[in-house]
Design an enzyme around this catalytic site. Sequence first.
Site, PDB file in Angstrom:
ATOM      1  N   ASP A 123       0.846  -1.190   0.000  1.00 51.55           N
ATOM      2  CA  ASP A 123       0.000   0.000   0.000  1.00 51.55           C
ATOM      3  C   ASP A 123       0.885   1.244   0.000  1.00 51.55           C
ATOM      4  O   ASP A 123       1.887   1.323   0.712  1.00 51.55           O
ATOM      5  CB  ASP A 123      -0.904  -0.014   1.235  1.00 51.55           C
ATOM      6  CG  ASP A 123      -2.073   0.948   1.102  1.00 51.55           C
ATOM      7  OD1 ASP A 123      -3.223   0.494   1.034  1.00 51.55           O
ATOM      8  OD2 ASP A 123      -1.831   2.184   1.080  1.00 51.55           O
ATOM      9  N   ILE A 124       0.505   2.229  -0.796  1.00 55.63           N
ATOM     10  CA  ILE A 124       1.298   3.455  -0.945  1.00 55.63           C
ATOM     11  C   ILE A 124       1.253   4.312   0.323  1.00 55.63           C
ATOM     12  O   ILE A 124       2.142   5.135   0.551  1.00 55.63           O
ATOM     13  CB  ILE A 124       0.793   4.246  -2.173  1.00 55.63           C
ATOM     14  CG1 ILE A 124       1.873   5.153  -2.727  1.00 55.63           C
ATOM     15  CG2 ILE A 124      -0.488   5.015  -1.875  1.00 55.63           C
ATOM     16  CD1 ILE A 124       1.564   5.694  -4.123  1.00 55.63           C
ATOM     17  N   ASN A 136     -12.702  -3.575   2.756  1.00 62.43           N
ATOM     18  CA  ASN A 136     -13.633  -2.462   2.916  1.00 62.43           C
ATOM     19  C   ASN A 136     -14.633  -2.506   1.757  1.00 62.43           C
ATOM     20  O   ASN A 136     -14.242  -2.710   0.610  1.00 62.43           O
ATOM     21  CB  ASN A 136     -12.884  -1.130   2.918  1.00 62.43           C
ATOM     22  CG  ASN A 136     -11.949  -0.991   4.105  1.00 62.43           C
ATOM     23  OD1 ASN A 136     -12.196  -1.535   5.177  1.00 62.43           O
ATOM     24  ND2 ASN A 136     -10.850  -0.271   3.919  1.00 62.43           N
ATOM     25  N   GLY A 145     -15.653   2.371   3.944  1.00 64.49           N
ATOM     26  CA  GLY A 145     -14.410   3.112   3.734  1.00 64.49           C
ATOM     27  C   GLY A 145     -13.686   2.729   2.464  1.00 64.49           C
ATOM     28  O   GLY A 145     -12.484   2.990   2.328  1.00 64.49           O
ATOM     29  N   GLN A 146     -14.396   2.136   1.513  1.00 66.84           N
ATOM     30  CA  GLN A 146     -13.753   1.754   0.242  1.00 66.84           C
ATOM     31  C   GLN A 146     -13.588   2.985  -0.626  1.00 66.84           C
ATOM     32  O   GLN A 146     -14.567   3.657  -0.961  1.00 66.84           O
ATOM     33  CB  GLN A 146     -14.593   0.697  -0.486  1.00 66.84           C
ATOM     34  CG  GLN A 146     -13.939   0.226  -1.774  1.00 66.84           C
ATOM     35  CD  GLN A 146     -14.732  -0.874  -2.470  1.00 66.84           C
ATOM     36  OE1 GLN A 146     -15.837  -1.237  -2.067  1.00 66.84           O
ATOM     37  NE2 GLN A 146     -14.167  -1.403  -3.540  1.00 66.84           N
ATOM     38  N   HIS A 173     -10.248  -5.276  -3.113  1.00 67.38           N
ATOM     39  CA  HIS A 173      -8.909  -5.497  -2.570  1.00 67.38           C
ATOM     40  C   HIS A 173      -9.001  -5.915  -1.125  1.00 67.38           C
ATOM     41  O   HIS A 173      -9.821  -5.403  -0.364  1.00 67.38           O
ATOM     42  CB  HIS A 173      -8.040  -4.247  -2.700  1.00 67.38           C
ATOM     43  CG  HIS A 173      -8.702  -2.982  -2.231  1.00 67.38           C
ATOM     44  ND1 HIS A 173      -9.644  -2.323  -2.989  1.00 67.38           N
ATOM     45  CD2 HIS A 173      -8.557  -2.266  -1.094  1.00 67.38           C
ATOM     46  CE1 HIS A 173     -10.059  -1.240  -2.321  1.00 67.38           C
ATOM     47  NE2 HIS A 173      -9.415  -1.195  -1.167  1.00 67.38           N
ATOM     48  N   LEU A 174      -8.123  -6.830  -0.766  1.00 71.91           N
ATOM     49  CA  LEU A 174      -7.997  -7.256   0.623  1.00 71.91           C
ATOM     50  C   LEU A 174      -6.776  -6.559   1.208  1.00 71.91           C
ATOM     51  O   LEU A 174      -5.695  -6.600   0.621  1.00 71.91           O
ATOM     52  CB  LEU A 174      -7.849  -8.779   0.695  1.00 71.91           C
ATOM     53  CG  LEU A 174      -7.654  -9.373   2.084  1.00 71.91           C
ATOM     54  CD1 LEU A 174      -8.360 -10.720   2.185  1.00 71.91           C
ATOM     55  CD2 LEU A 174      -6.182  -9.528   2.451  1.00 71.91           C
ATOM     56  N   HIS A 175      -6.971  -5.881   2.347  1.00 70.56           N
ATOM     57  CA  HIS A 175      -5.844  -5.273   3.066  1.00 70.56           C
ATOM     58  C   HIS A 175      -5.270  -6.323   4.010  1.00 70.56           C
ATOM     59  O   HIS A 175      -5.995  -6.900   4.827  1.00 70.56           O
ATOM     60  CB  HIS A 175      -6.317  -4.108   3.948  1.00 70.56           C
ATOM     61  CG  HIS A 175      -6.855  -2.930   3.220  1.00 70.56           C
ATOM     62  ND1 HIS A 175      -6.118  -1.791   2.992  1.00 70.56           N
ATOM     63  CD2 HIS A 175      -8.079  -2.679   2.693  1.00 70.56           C
ATOM     64  CE1 HIS A 175      -6.864  -0.896   2.361  1.00 70.56           C
ATOM     65  NE2 HIS A 175      -8.058  -1.401   2.172  1.00 70.56           N
TER      66      HIS A 175
HETATM   67  P1  AMP Z   1      -9.714   1.368   0.441  1.00 70.03           P
HETATM   68  O1  AMP Z   1      -9.804   2.654   1.217  1.00 70.03           O
HETATM   69  O2  AMP Z   1     -10.131   0.146   1.221  1.00 70.03           O
HETATM   70  O3  AMP Z   1     -10.412   1.464  -0.896  1.00 70.03           O
HETATM   71  O4  AMP Z   1      -8.178   1.141   0.166  1.00 70.03           O
HETATM   72  C1  AMP Z   1      -7.502   1.681  -0.929  1.00 70.03           C
HETATM   73  C2  AMP Z   1      -6.050   1.615  -0.600  1.00 70.03           C
HETATM   74  O5  AMP Z   1      -5.307   1.813  -1.782  1.00 70.03           O
HETATM   75  C3  AMP Z   1      -5.595   2.683   0.400  1.00 70.03           C
HETATM   76  O6  AMP Z   1      -5.047   2.054   1.545  1.00 70.03           O
HETATM   77  C4  AMP Z   1      -4.551   3.487  -0.388  1.00 70.03           C
HETATM   78  O7  AMP Z   1      -3.475   3.907   0.405  1.00 70.03           O
HETATM   79  C5  AMP Z   1      -4.129   2.478  -1.441  1.00 70.03           C
HETATM   80  N1  AMP Z   1      -3.589   3.057  -2.649  1.00 70.03           N
HETATM   81  C6  AMP Z   1      -4.076   4.105  -3.364  1.00 70.03           C
HETATM   82  N2  AMP Z   1      -3.321   4.342  -4.453  1.00 70.03           N
HETATM   83  C7  AMP Z   1      -2.326   3.419  -4.433  1.00 70.03           C
HETATM   84  C8  AMP Z   1      -1.211   3.152  -5.288  1.00 70.03           C
HETATM   85  N3  AMP Z   1      -0.971   3.865  -6.392  1.00 70.03           N
HETATM   86  N4  AMP Z   1      -0.378   2.141  -4.953  1.00 70.03           N
HETATM   87  C9  AMP Z   1      -0.607   1.407  -3.841  1.00 70.03           C
HETATM   88  N5  AMP Z   1      -1.646   1.600  -2.997  1.00 70.03           N
HETATM   89  C10 AMP Z   1      -2.490   2.604  -3.291  1.00 70.03           C
END
Ligand code: AMP
Length: 116
Positions: free
Chosen positions: A32-33, A89, A95-96, A102-104
């Site tokens: 995750d960025i 999410n 909070g998506q 995607h799975l965190h």
């Molecule tokens: P969500 O809030 O569950 O939709 O999670 C989206 C996730 O994507 C967040 O934790 C962001 O930090 C992550 N994210 C957004 N852009 C990027 C990217 N370019 N590379 C890696 N992770 C990202």
Amino acid sequence: MSANDCLFCKIIAGDIPAEIIYRDDQVLAFRDINPRAPIHVLVIPQKHVDSLASVTEEQRDIMGKIMIVAREIAAAEGLSESGYRAVINVGLDGGQTISHLHLHLLGGRTLHWPPG
Ligand code: AMP
Ligand code: ZN
């Protein structure tokens, strides 16, 4: 959202860089960025799916695959003993922010419960 406009589809295609740590023919995992824990990895299906809310019966296998890949990455990252969290999410209240399922995978510190 269509796959064309999707940030994670662009990462899958290699059009946007990411720190990819796992890839097979179905699943991609990358860091995750904006990490919320010392280890924060996203595990995604390579075929665009908006959200868990739109997963169909035909996608049962890929959902299982995502969970198994998350477990394997957790083990590879040294989290098996200490524990970790696997979170999906869903939608606005969930909070998506990115409409590609995607799975965190979060670990490396004690995580609080319930989440905010
Ligand atoms: P969500 O809030 O569950 O939709 O999670 C989206 C996730 O994507 C967040 O934790 C962001 O930090 C992550 N994210 C957004 N852009 C990027 C990217 N370019 N590379 C890696 N992770 C990202
Ligand atoms: Zn996508």
